[in-house]
Design a protein around this motif. Structure first.
Motif, short mmCIF file in Angstrom:
data_model
loop_
_atom_site.label_atom_id
_atom_site.label_comp_id
_atom_site.label_asym_id
_atom_site.label_seq_id
_atom_site.Cartn_x
_atom_site.Cartn_y
_atom_site.Cartn_z
N GLY A 51 0.42 -1.17 0.18
CA GLY A 51 0.06 -0.12 -0.17
C GLY A 51 0.69 0.97 0.51
O GLY A 51 0.55 2.22 0.43
N THR A 52 2.07 0.84 -0.55
CA THR A 52 2.97 2.37 -0.40
C THR A 52 2.61 3.47 -1.47
O THR A 52 2.79 2.87 -2.38
CB THR A 52 4.82 2.14 -0.52
OG1 THR A 52 4.64 1.60 1.00
CG2 THR A 52 5.54 3.49 -0.01
N ARG A 53 2.06 4.60 -1.26
CA ARG A 53 2.33 5.26 -2.63
C ARG A 53 3.68 5.09 -3.20
O ARG A 53 4.44 5.60 -3.22
CB ARG A 53 1.45 6.35 -2.39
CG ARG A 53 0.80 6.49 -1.94
CD ARG A 53 -0.48 7.03 -1.56
NE ARG A 53 -1.96 7.93 -1.87
CZ ARG A 53 -2.24 7.83 -3.03
NH1 ARG A 53 -2.47 6.54 -4.04
NH2 ARG A 53 -3.39 8.60 -3.12
N ASN A 54 3.33 6.22 -4.66
CA ASN A 54 4.64 6.43 -5.16
C ASN A 54 5.48 6.78 -4.66
O ASN A 54 7.22 6.74 -5.07
CB ASN A 54 4.10 6.25 -7.24
CG ASN A 54 4.22 5.18 -7.83
OD1 ASN A 54 4.81 4.18 -7.24
ND2 ASN A 54 3.99 5.07 -8.72
N ALA A 55 5.09 8.30 -4.91
CA ALA A 55 6.22 9.45 -4.02
C ALA A 55 7.27 8.81 -2.44
O ALA A 55 8.34 8.56 -2.47
CB ALA A 55 5.47 10.04 -3.33
N GLU A 56 6.05 7.89 -1.46
CA GLU A 56 7.34 7.68 -0.73
C GLU A 56 7.82 6.88 -1.45
O GLU A 56 9.16 6.11 -0.38
CB GLU A 56 6.33 7.55 0.36
CG GLU A 56 6.36 6.64 1.50
CD GLU A 56 5.63 6.33 2.23
OE1 GLU A 56 5.73 5.35 3.29
OE2 GLU A 56 4.36 6.20 2.41
N ALA A 57 7.02 5.07 -2.38
CA ALA A 57 7.99 4.40 -2.68
C ALA A 57 9.45 4.77 -2.98
O ALA A 57 10.32 3.99 -3.25
CB ALA A 57 7.53 3.16 -2.75
N PHE A 58 9.16 6.03 -3.91
CA PHE A 58 10.58 5.87 -4.54
C PHE A 58 11.67 7.01 -3.92
O PHE A 58 12.72 6.98 -3.49
CB PHE A 58 10.66 6.69 -5.73
CG PHE A 58 9.32 6.23 -6.48
CD1 PHE A 58 9.92 5.24 -6.99
CD2 PHE A 58 8.51 6.81 -6.90
CE1 PHE A 58 9.50 4.48 -7.89
CE2 PHE A 58 7.56 6.13 -8.18
CZ PHE A 58 8.39 4.81 -8.91
#
Length: 86
Positions: A51-58
């Motif tokens: 469930g991690t969103r892209n901005a946080e994942a990157f």
């Protein structure tokens, strides 16, 4: 088979047998042997599954890349996005 000197060192410092130490070393080398691109894609998929969103994942991936034993060059969010999505 990994270098005999490192096998002896790991076996001596851990109490493992030489064959156990060699197996551990091979596992560690394989874990860190993936390319930056493979790592980014794998981690991104794992983070998205949780469930991690892209901005946080990157941001997480960029931080992790900077602390790996063989450091990757600093990558921007855009570069990471291109690795994942092409």
């Amino acid at each position: 088979m990994p270098d005999e000197e490192i096998v002896r060192r790991i076996a001596g410092s851990t109490g493992l047998t030489a064959s156990e130490a060699a197996r551990v070393i091979e596992d560690v080398i394989a874990w860190y042997g993936e390319s930056v691109e493979e790592y980014v894609r794998r981690r991104h998929g794992h983070l998205q599954t949780h469930g991690t969103r892209n901005a946080e994942a990157f941001a997480i991936i960029a931080d992790e890349l900077s602390s790996r034993p063989v450091k990757a060059p600093p990558l921007t969010e855009r570069q990471l996005r291109r690795i994942v999505y092409g």
